[in-house]
Structures are given as C-alpha cells and as structure tokens.
Design a protein around this motif. Sequence first.
Motif, PDB file in Angstrom:
ATOM      1  N   ASP A 139       0.764  -1.246  -0.189  1.00 24.33           N
ATOM      2  CA  ASP A 139       0.160   0.076   0.033  1.00 24.33           C
ATOM      3  C   ASP A 139       0.831   1.297   0.044  1.00 24.33           C
ATOM      4  OD1 ASP A 139      -2.569  -1.511   0.074  1.00 24.33           O
ATOM      5  OD2 ASP A 139      -2.462  -1.362   2.126  1.00 24.33           O
ATOM      6  N   VAL A 140       0.476   2.149  -0.859  1.00 20.47           N
ATOM      7  CA  VAL A 140       1.157   3.137  -1.050  1.00 20.47           C
ATOM      8  C   VAL A 140       0.347   4.785  -0.932  1.00 20.47           C
ATOM      9  CG1 VAL A 140       3.131   2.312  -2.508  1.00 20.47           C
ATOM     10  CG2 VAL A 140       1.056   3.383  -3.511  1.00 20.47           C
ATOM     11  N   GLU A 141       1.113   5.825  -0.470  1.00 22.95           N
ATOM     12  CA  GLU A 141       0.359   7.057  -0.365  1.00 22.95           C
ATOM     13  C   GLU A 141       0.206   7.538  -1.861  1.00 22.95           C
ATOM     14  OE1 GLU A 141       1.017  11.694   1.531  1.00 22.95           O
ATOM     15  OE2 GLU A 141       2.269  10.187   1.983  1.00 22.95           O
ATOM     16  N   VAL A 142      -1.065   8.247  -2.042  1.00 23.00           N
ATOM     17  CA  VAL A 142      -1.182   8.763  -3.419  1.00 23.00           C
ATOM     18  C   VAL A 142      -1.481  10.190  -3.407  1.00 23.00           C
ATOM     19  CG1 VAL A 142      -2.351   8.540  -5.682  1.00 23.00           C
ATOM     20  CG2 VAL A 142      -1.852   6.367  -4.276  1.00 23.00           C
ATOM     21  N   THR A 143      -0.817  11.068  -4.051  1.00 21.20           N
ATOM     22  CA  THR A 143      -0.912  12.345  -4.128  1.00 21.20           C
ATOM     23  C   THR A 143      -1.270  12.535  -5.798  1.00 21.20           C
ATOM     24  OG1 THR A 143      -0.352  14.726  -3.465  1.00 21.20           O
ATOM     25  CG2 THR A 143       1.278  13.188  -4.559  1.00 21.20           C
ATOM     26  N   THR A 144      -1.408  14.062  -6.018  1.00 14.90           N
ATOM     27  CA  THR A 144      -1.751  14.639  -7.414  1.00 14.90           C
ATOM     28  C   THR A 144      -0.621  15.606  -7.635  1.00 14.90           C
ATOM     29  OG1 THR A 144      -3.223  16.656  -6.747  1.00 14.90           O
ATOM     30  CG2 THR A 144      -4.262  14.349  -7.065  1.00 14.90           C
ATOM     31  N   VAL A 145      -0.319  16.017  -8.993  1.00 11.44           N
ATOM     32  CA  VAL A 145       0.495  16.907  -9.380  1.00 11.44           C
ATOM     33  C   VAL A 145       0.123  18.292  -8.741  1.00 11.44           C
ATOM     34  CG1 VAL A 145       1.269  18.124 -11.391  1.00 11.44           C
ATOM     35  CG2 VAL A 145       1.100  15.936 -11.567  1.00 11.44           C
ATOM     36  N   SER A 146      -1.260  18.637  -8.831  1.00 11.07           N
ATOM     37  CA  SER A 146      -1.602  20.010  -8.210  1.00 11.07           C
ATOM     38  C   SER A 146      -1.392  19.953  -6.575  1.00 11.07           C
ATOM     39  CB  SER A 146      -2.966  20.263  -8.623  1.00 11.07           C
ATOM     40  OG  SER A 146      -3.119  20.640  -9.959  1.00 11.07           O
ATOM     41  N   ALA A 147      -1.360  18.902  -6.033  1.00 10.47           N
ATOM     42  CA  ALA A 147      -1.169  18.869  -4.542  1.00 10.47           C
ATOM     43  C   ALA A 147       0.116  19.152  -4.221  1.00 10.47           C
ATOM     44  CB  ALA A 147      -1.759  17.458  -3.745  1.00 10.47           C
ATOM     45  N   ILE A 148       1.135  18.418  -5.046  1.00  6.51           N
ATOM     46  CA  ILE A 148       2.443  18.603  -4.830  1.00  6.51           C
ATOM     47  C   ILE A 148       2.689  20.302  -5.203  1.00  6.51           C
ATOM     48  CG2 ILE A 148       4.765  18.216  -5.921  1.00  6.51           C
ATOM     49  CD1 ILE A 148       3.663  15.352  -6.498  1.00  6.51           C
ATOM     50  N   LEU A 149       2.180  20.557  -6.139  1.00  6.86           N
ATOM     51  CA  LEU A 149       2.362  22.218  -6.423  1.00  6.86           C
ATOM     52  C   LEU A 149       1.916  23.094  -5.332  1.00  6.86           C
ATOM     53  CD1 LEU A 149       1.813  22.297 -10.309  1.00  6.86           C
ATOM     54  CD2 LEU A 149       3.823  22.058  -9.287  1.00  6.86           C
ATOM     55  N   ASP A 150       1.047  22.506  -4.693  1.00  6.53           N
ATOM     56  CA  ASP A 150       0.206  23.898  -3.889  1.00  6.53           C
ATOM     57  C   ASP A 150       1.221  23.752  -2.411  1.00  6.53           C
ATOM     58  OD1 ASP A 150      -1.916  24.366  -5.281  1.00  6.53           O
ATOM     59  OD2 ASP A 150      -3.227  22.946  -4.232  1.00  6.53           O
ATOM     60  N   ASP A 151       1.761  22.489  -2.383  1.00  2.55           N
ATOM     61  CA  ASP A 151       2.665  22.277  -1.165  1.00  2.55           C
ATOM     62  C   ASP A 151       3.936  22.948  -1.273  1.00  2.55           C
ATOM     63  OD1 ASP A 151       1.002  20.937   0.291  1.00  2.55           O
ATOM     64  OD2 ASP A 151       1.628  18.952  -0.166  1.00  2.55           O
ATOM     65  N   PHE A 152       4.493  22.985  -2.729  1.00  3.11           N
ATOM     66  CA  PHE A 152       5.874  23.549  -2.758  1.00  3.11           C
ATOM     67  C   PHE A 152       5.969  25.081  -3.298  1.00  3.11           C
ATOM     68  CE2 PHE A 152       9.145  24.693  -5.949  1.00  3.11           C
ATOM     69  CZ  PHE A 152      10.163  24.052  -5.061  1.00  3.11           C
ATOM     70  N   ASP A 153       5.147  25.308  -4.293  1.00  2.00           N
ATOM     71  CA  ASP A 153       5.116  26.683  -4.746  1.00  2.00           C
ATOM     72  C   ASP A 153       3.802  26.833  -5.538  1.00  2.00           C
ATOM     73  OD1 ASP A 153       5.532  29.249  -5.528  1.00  2.00           O
ATOM     74  OD2 ASP A 153       7.435  29.130  -5.775  1.00  2.00           O
ATOM     75  N   PRO A 154       2.647  27.726  -4.945  1.00  4.02           N
ATOM     76  CA  PRO A 154       1.642  27.823  -6.071  1.00  4.02           C
ATOM     77  C   PRO A 154       1.943  28.475  -7.152  1.00  4.02           C
ATOM     78  CG  PRO A 154       0.997  27.998  -3.675  1.00  4.02           C
ATOM     79  CD  PRO A 154       2.749  27.969  -3.861  1.00  4.02           C
ATOM     80  N   LYS A 155       3.083  29.334  -7.248  1.00  2.84           N
ATOM     81  CA  LYS A 155       3.245  30.068  -8.459  1.00  2.84           C
ATOM     82  C   LYS A 155       4.495  29.635  -9.211  1.00  2.84           C
ATOM     83  CE  LYS A 155       1.422  34.214  -6.041  1.00  2.84           C
ATOM     84  NZ  LYS A 155       1.413  35.756  -5.531  1.00  2.84           N
ATOM     85  N   ALA A 156       5.215  28.754  -8.707  1.00  2.00           N
ATOM     86  CA  ALA A 156       6.573  28.493  -9.712  1.00  2.00           C
ATOM     87  C   ALA A 156       6.100  27.849 -11.008  1.00  2.00           C
ATOM     88  CB  ALA A 156       6.936  27.250  -9.091  1.00  2.00           C
ATOM     89  N   GLU A 157       7.063  28.246 -11.823  1.00  2.00           N
ATOM     90  CA  GLU A 157       6.826  27.844 -13.170  1.00  2.00           C
ATOM     91  C   GLU A 157       7.344  26.567 -13.696  1.00  2.00           C
ATOM     92  OE1 GLU A 157       7.853  28.885 -17.919  1.00  2.00           O
ATOM     93  OE2 GLU A 157       8.608  30.367 -16.382  1.00  2.00           O
ATOM     94  N   ILE A 158       6.651  25.469 -13.940  1.00  2.00           N
ATOM     95  CA  ILE A 158       6.879  24.100 -14.295  1.00  2.00           C
ATOM     96  C   ILE A 158       7.602  23.906 -15.698  1.00  2.00           C
ATOM     97  CG2 ILE A 158       6.407  21.668 -14.336  1.00  2.00           C
ATOM     98  CD1 ILE A 158       4.222  24.140 -12.612  1.00  2.00           C
ATOM     99  N   GLY A 159       8.929  23.898 -15.780  1.00  2.00           N
ATOM    100  CA  GLY A 159       9.810  23.658 -16.831  1.00  2.00           C
ATOM    101  C   GLY A 159       9.594  22.702 -17.288  1.00  2.00           C
ATOM    102  N   LEU A 160       9.362  21.493 -16.785  1.00  2.00           N
ATOM    103  CA  LEU A 160       9.045  20.080 -17.141  1.00  2.00           C
ATOM    104  C   LEU A 160       8.379  19.418 -16.397  1.00  2.00           C
ATOM    105  CD1 LEU A 160       9.743  17.900 -19.308  1.00  2.00           C
ATOM    106  CD2 LEU A 160      12.091  17.483 -18.401  1.00  2.00           C
ATOM    107  N   LEU A 161       7.342  18.588 -16.713  1.00  2.00           N
ATOM    108  CA  LEU A 161       6.796  17.506 -16.061  1.00  2.00           C
ATOM    109  C   LEU A 161       7.071  16.206 -16.611  1.00  2.00           C
ATOM    110  CD1 LEU A 161       4.586  16.487 -14.097  1.00  2.00           C
ATOM    111  CD2 LEU A 161       2.689  17.080 -16.009  1.00  2.00           C
TER     112      LEU A 161
END
Length: 236
Positions: A139-161
């Motif tokens: 069993d593993v924890e699951v998150t989303t890309v948007s949740a990661i961004l909210d935790d890290f920096d809601p305004k950062a530009e993502i150069g690459l996904l």
Amino acid sequence: MLWNEMATDGYYRRAAAHLRAGDLVLDIGANIGLSTMMFADTCPDIQVIAAEPAPVTFDCLERNVAAHAPRAVAHRVAVAAAPGVASFTWYPRASANSGLYADREADDAATATYLRNSGLNDEAVALITAGLHDGEQIDVEVTTVSAILDDFDPKAEIGLLKIDVERAELDVLHGISDADWPRIRAVVAEVHDRDSHLAQFRDLVSRHGLSVQIRQDPSLGGTELYEVYAVRTGGR
C-alpha cells in the motif's frame, strides 16, 4: 533501457536541453533518480521534485539525490488522479516496471520483445524473463500533481513535467487542475498505448495548449510503449 532513456538523444535529453535556471521540474515515477540526476546535471540551477512510492527504490533515489542532485527533493509517494492510498505492485527484480497497474503478462511480453529487438535469442530471453516480474503488493500513499505544487510553490513555473508511471499516465494528467496547466511549459512521458491511452494523452495535453510529438524507440517496436514530448507554443 532505463539508462538508455537518459543517455541517448531522445525526448528526455531534448526536454532537458530547454530547461532554464530557476525552473521547477517534476519527476513523476523517478525510480532510482537517473532522470532527476540528468536534469540537474544539464541545468544545475533548477529545482526537482522526484516522486517514487516503492520503499526500497525510494531509499536508493534518496541517496542518489543527496549525492548528485542537492537541489532536488525526493518524496515517497505515487502520483495519480486523486489523493489517498492505493495498492502498488513492486517488482524487486524489475523495479522500473512496478506500478499501480502492473500487468505481469504484458510486462513479460514487452520485456521479451525489447530483448529480441536488442539481438538476444529466445533461450536468453527466457532465461532473463523467468521470474522477472514476480511482484509484491504494497500500500502506498497517493497524491496529485496539483497537490504537490500547492505544497511546494503555488506560483512556480514548471519547466518540465516528466511522467513514467507504467500505465498510470492519464491518471497523472487528470490530477492537474485547470488552473495549473498554464504553468507547465513542457511534458515528457512514457505512455502505454492500451485502450487508446496514447491518443487520449495526446488530446489532453493538446487541449491545454501544448504541441505534441510522439515516437517509439526502435528497440520497443512491437510493444505498447511510446514516448511523448509536448511543448507549449513559444516554449522551445
């Protein structure tokens, strides 16, 4: 094959060449961190968030990040369409093929095709693939890309996904909010073309303003595995 994705002039390398100082890179399905290290080596002034859910693989990722990509952060988590807890199949002998949608028969077949395309005979293929995809359920924890961004920096530009999640590629995209898509300048992904997933992946990133290229490595001819590289107009 895992190293070949980083070492050859494929889409991963092409995407890395367009990173800019200060970019945020999301490495979804980081495995042991080869892509994270390649991105950081290509453009040292980026920040990388590397997500990998399998505990043993994550331990190796964390050590590699500490030694070779000091601006990267490793997170022991799977990334999909919604947060929660999910069953994950880990292949101890083939960690890169582990995933939320592991399919032993399909994984055996794809590996055998790759090995034959690489010049091995059937006897060698049978020897290598025997027991290769004996899996363990965790069993593993699951998150989303948007949740990661909210935790890290809601305004950062993502150069690459970057996405390499063994049949969960669409799930990752479905976990990106409409508000976050304009922040993503490029996507590079391994996509399994099962049940029209490749077309769905292409259409979804195109709908959000990215121009899509698709290729299949000759060594993977005859498998469902394709590479996708999508770039926002003007982002090359």
